[in-house]
Design an enzyme around this catalytic site. Structure first.
Site, mmCIF file in Angstrom:
data_model
loop_
_atom_site.group_PDB
_atom_site.id
_atom_site.type_symbol
_atom_site.label_atom_id
_atom_site.label_comp_id
_atom_site.label_asym_id
_atom_site.label_seq_id
_atom_site.Cartn_x
_atom_site.Cartn_y
_atom_site.Cartn_z
ATOM 1 N N GLY A 129 -3.767 3.619 1.183
ATOM 2 C CA GLY A 129 -4.565 3.749 2.401
ATOM 3 C C GLY A 129 -5.790 4.623 2.167
ATOM 4 O O GLY A 129 -5.685 5.726 1.641
ATOM 5 N N THR A 155 8.866 -0.088 -1.527
ATOM 6 C CA THR A 155 9.768 0.967 -1.985
ATOM 7 C C THR A 155 10.518 0.601 -3.264
ATOM 8 O O THR A 155 10.841 1.477 -4.062
ATOM 9 C CB THR A 155 10.754 1.308 -0.842
ATOM 10 O OG1 THR A 155 9.966 1.617 0.320
ATOM 11 C CG2 THR A 155 11.619 2.492 -1.163
ATOM 12 N N LEU A 215 -1.316 9.700 4.596
ATOM 13 C CA LEU A 215 -2.579 9.142 4.087
ATOM 14 C C LEU A 215 -3.364 10.082 3.171
ATOM 15 O O LEU A 215 -4.586 10.167 3.254
ATOM 16 C CB LEU A 215 -3.479 8.696 5.251
ATOM 17 C CG LEU A 215 -2.938 7.545 6.093
ATOM 18 C CD1 LEU A 215 -3.845 7.298 7.305
ATOM 19 C CD2 LEU A 215 -2.845 6.263 5.257
ATOM 20 N N CYS A 224 0.047 3.210 10.660
ATOM 21 C CA CYS A 224 0.590 4.373 9.951
ATOM 22 C C CYS A 224 1.240 5.322 10.949
ATOM 23 O O CYS A 224 0.574 5.819 11.848
ATOM 24 C CB CYS A 224 -0.499 5.118 9.177
ATOM 25 S SG CYS A 224 0.155 6.612 8.397
ATOM 26 N N ILE A 242 6.109 -5.923 7.965
ATOM 27 C CA ILE A 242 5.840 -4.816 8.874
ATOM 28 C C ILE A 242 5.488 -3.537 8.093
ATOM 29 O O ILE A 242 5.817 -3.416 6.909
ATOM 30 C CB ILE A 242 7.106 -4.505 9.741
ATOM 31 C CG1 ILE A 242 8.307 -4.195 8.854
ATOM 32 C CG2 ILE A 242 7.387 -5.590 10.719
ATOM 33 C CD1 ILE A 242 9.587 -3.791 9.597
ATOM 34 N N ASN A 243 4.881 -2.591 8.795
ATOM 35 C CA ASN A 243 4.757 -1.234 8.268
ATOM 36 C C ASN A 243 6.113 -0.535 8.472
ATOM 37 O O ASN A 243 7.080 -1.176 8.877
ATOM 38 C CB ASN A 243 3.627 -0.485 8.990
ATOM 39 C CG ASN A 243 3.049 0.656 8.151
ATOM 40 O OD1 ASN A 243 3.784 1.381 7.470
ATOM 41 N ND2 ASN A 243 1.741 0.823 8.193
ATOM 42 N N THR A 244 6.176 0.758 8.214
ATOM 43 C CA THR A 244 7.463 1.462 8.304
ATOM 44 C C THR A 244 7.910 1.655 9.757
ATOM 45 O O THR A 244 7.095 1.671 10.675
ATOM 46 C CB THR A 244 7.377 2.850 7.639
ATOM 47 O OG1 THR A 244 6.291 3.558 8.233
ATOM 48 C CG2 THR A 244 7.162 2.725 6.152
ATOM 49 N N GLY A 259 9.064 -5.385 3.820
ATOM 50 C CA GLY A 259 10.074 -4.522 4.438
ATOM 51 C C GLY A 259 11.371 -4.645 3.673
ATOM 52 O O GLY A 259 12.181 -5.521 3.939
ATOM 53 N N SER A 297 0.823 -1.205 0.000
ATOM 54 C CA SER A 297 0.000 0.000 0.000
ATOM 55 C C SER A 297 0.862 1.262 0.000
ATOM 56 O O SER A 297 1.853 1.352 0.725
ATOM 57 C CB SER A 297 -0.894 -0.023 1.239
ATOM 58 O OG SER A 297 -1.635 1.161 1.318
#
Lengths: 259, 305
Positions: free
Chosen positions: B47, B267, B74, B131, B192-194, B244, B22
């Site tokens: 998102g 990324t 977002l 987020c 994972i998220n950032t 990640g 996302s």
């Protein structure tokens, strides 16, 4: 317009002054059509601290030679690595990206105003304008005489006016101080500008005062270049817009706090 | 014979384990010049919140060694904008369209989830409780077990299709958060998220990002992500989707060995817009090279001894 990812070979890498160089690049395949104001995302290999591609203006396009030219300012590790590239080395480009300058109709008079490295997209713009029968005047602002870049090339497509901060070449001061902006001298139908934001804002205000349309080409910190990451936004009357896909060319009337 | 790349995440059948993360792939059309999005195992779209959001002020991005920080916050057209303007343009993709659902309140998550539930061509949502770039909600929900459980429970009540929860790495024990959302009926987790980070300009003595802090992504976070996928997969029974810093097929294989059933590429799409088909091809080559006929046999295949 379809975007491509191609490997290009370095045909020429020429230093202009201590801070700028010109890279001429040739792909193995035929160049896709590119319009003035568009840019490319260049992958920088062999530079440990350079992770993202570098968004760079298209300085010139030569379809006969099948080359694109980039005028680049040495700003950090990435552009310094590009500055060290040798003939025959390969560099990967995503292109052509972004929108483009609008080309008026034949017989019009256009003023192209560039400051520093911002002159980069104005060469190809001048070339296309001249080919379309438009009278081109380029106003180039340089720090010193040493930083006047490729004057002879710009002169091919029309008149070239110069300002330098110390006045050793051309008019002393910034581009906005040139006498071309005086009421009795100003005879243009359209203004295009690229350079530092404060310069472009001043130019856009002058164009508004002369009641002619103006287009500005923005540079913002960018990641993807294709409208996915939403990092390079600029505030407009219609909310945040991506410099990479909605720009880089904008009408300053649509930008917040510009006029 | 060609090896099978097909995997399952709850009710979702993925033709291959490679999906896009996302916020890194737009909605798909942005990348159509480079490859056909239908070749992906799935697309996690940007998102989506209850109302249109302009996001955070510029500058929102800082390049870092082998990665980048973002503080987009977002920016999106809101759930109605997604349904009316975007969904009609992407619903024909032959892949799993998964909407990343974000919110500031539990009510907002419920509102968005309910509206997305009615879309025939969206078989799953990814609940974004991680987020790091919004003032309210977001990561706040994902950093404690009770709040992660509460938002998962509330959305589970109104959402019948596959429910994926995207976890934050900014916690002491990601395994405990994973167990908490599993206990409330989550069908899978994205890990994972950032990672929360920051960048400073020494010359100006100012932060680079308008929000001071932002989310770190890219290869810089891969070792952390791998560790967290491994810990999470060992703690829960539902599938883990690993992400990640995945740039290559080998990276993707490493996540699968650590316990991921599928992966998301994020990324890397910014560096090579055509990276995903290369990763899919690379995974197939790996399976052939190792004489493996089904990728499922590779999941959690890490050989510790």
């Amino acid at each position: 317009m379809r975007k491509f990812i191609h490997d290009f070979h370095v045909v020429e890498n020429r230093d202009l002054n201590p801070g700028h160089f010109v890279l001429t690049l040739k792909p193995d395949v035929e160049l896709t059509p590119i319009f003035p104001g568009q840019f490319t995302e260049v992958r920088v290999d062999g530079s440990a601290n350079t992770f993202l591609r570098r968004p760079l203006s298209i300085h010139d396009v030569d379809y006969k030679a099948n080359t694109v030219t980039l005028l680049v300012q040495k700003k950090g590790d990435g552009t310094n690595r590009l500055a060290s590239m040798k003939y025959g080395e390969t560099v990967n480009l995503v292109y052509p990206l972004g929108n483009c300058f609008h080309i008026g109709s034949s017989g019009e008079r256009a003023l192209l105003v560039g400051g520093g490295c911002g002159v980069a997209p104005l060469l190809y713009l001048g070339k296309v304008l001249a080919k379309s029968g438009i009278h081109v005047t380029t106003l180039m602002g340089a720090r010193t005489e040493e930083y006047i870049m490729e004057a002879e090339l710009y002169k091919r497509y029309g008149e070239l006016l110069i300002t330098t901060e110390d006045g050793k070449a051309g008019t002393k001061g910034y581009v906005i101080h040139h006498e071309i902006w005086r009421e009795r001298n100003f005879s243009f139908d359209r203004v295009y500008t690229c350079g530092p934001d404060p310069m472009m804002k001043a130019v856009a205000r002058l164009a508004a005062r002369h009641h002619v349309p103006c287009e500005v080409s923005l540079e913002q910190t960018m990641a993807c270049g294709v409208g996915a990451c939403l990092c390079c936004v600029v505030e407009t009357n219609e909310g945040n817009k991506c410099t990479c896909t909605d720009g880089p060319v904008f009408d300053p009337n649509n930008l917040i706090n510009w006029l | 014979m060609k090896p099978s790349l097909e995997v399952k995440i709850h009710n979702l059948v993925l033709k291959n384990p490679v999906m896009t993360a996302s916020g890194t792939f737009g909605y798909g059309p942005e990348f159509e010049d480079f490859f056909d999005p239908s070749t992906l195992g799935g697309i996690f779209v940007k998102g989506t919140t209850g109302k249109l959001r302009q996001g955070n002020p510029y500058p929102r991005m800082a390049e870092t060694p082998m990665g980048m920080l973002n503080a987009v916050g977002l920016q999106n057209k809101g759930v109605d904008g997604f349904i009316n303007d975007i969904y009609p343009r992407i619903k024909h993709y032959h892949t799993n369209l998964i909407v990343n659902v974000s919110g500031s309140t539990i009510e907002e998550y419920i509102e968005v989830a309910e509206k997305i539930n009615s879309l025939d061509h969206v078989p799953a949502i990814e609940l974004n409780i991680s987020c790091p770039n919004v003032k309210e909600g977001g990561m706040a929900f994902g950093t404690s077990c009770p709040s992660a459980a509460a938002v998962t429970r509330a959305v589970r009540e109104v959402y019948q299709k596959t429910l994926i929860v995207k976890l934050s790495p900014n916690v002491t024990s990601i395994a405990e958060i994973a167990q908490a959302v599993e206990g409330e009926g989550a069908d899978a987790v994205s890990v994972i998220n950032t990672l929360l980070g920051m960048a400073i300009n020494a010359e100006t003595r100012r932060p680079v990002l308008s929000t001071v802090t932002g989310g770190l992504s890219g290869p810089a976070i891969k070792p952390v992500a791998l560790r967290m996928v491994w810990q999470t997969a060992n703690a829960i029974k539902i599938p883990v989707i690993g992400l990640g810093g995945i740039m290559t097929a080998s990276d993707a294989i490493e996540f699968i060995l650590a316990g991921a059933t599928a992966v998301q590429v994020g990324t890397a799409n910014f560096i090579d817009p055509a990276v995903c088909p290369k990763i899919i091809e690379g995974i197939e080559d790996y399976l052939i090279r190792h004489g493996i006929d089904n990728i499922k046999s590779l999941i959690s295949g890490l050989n510790i001894n």
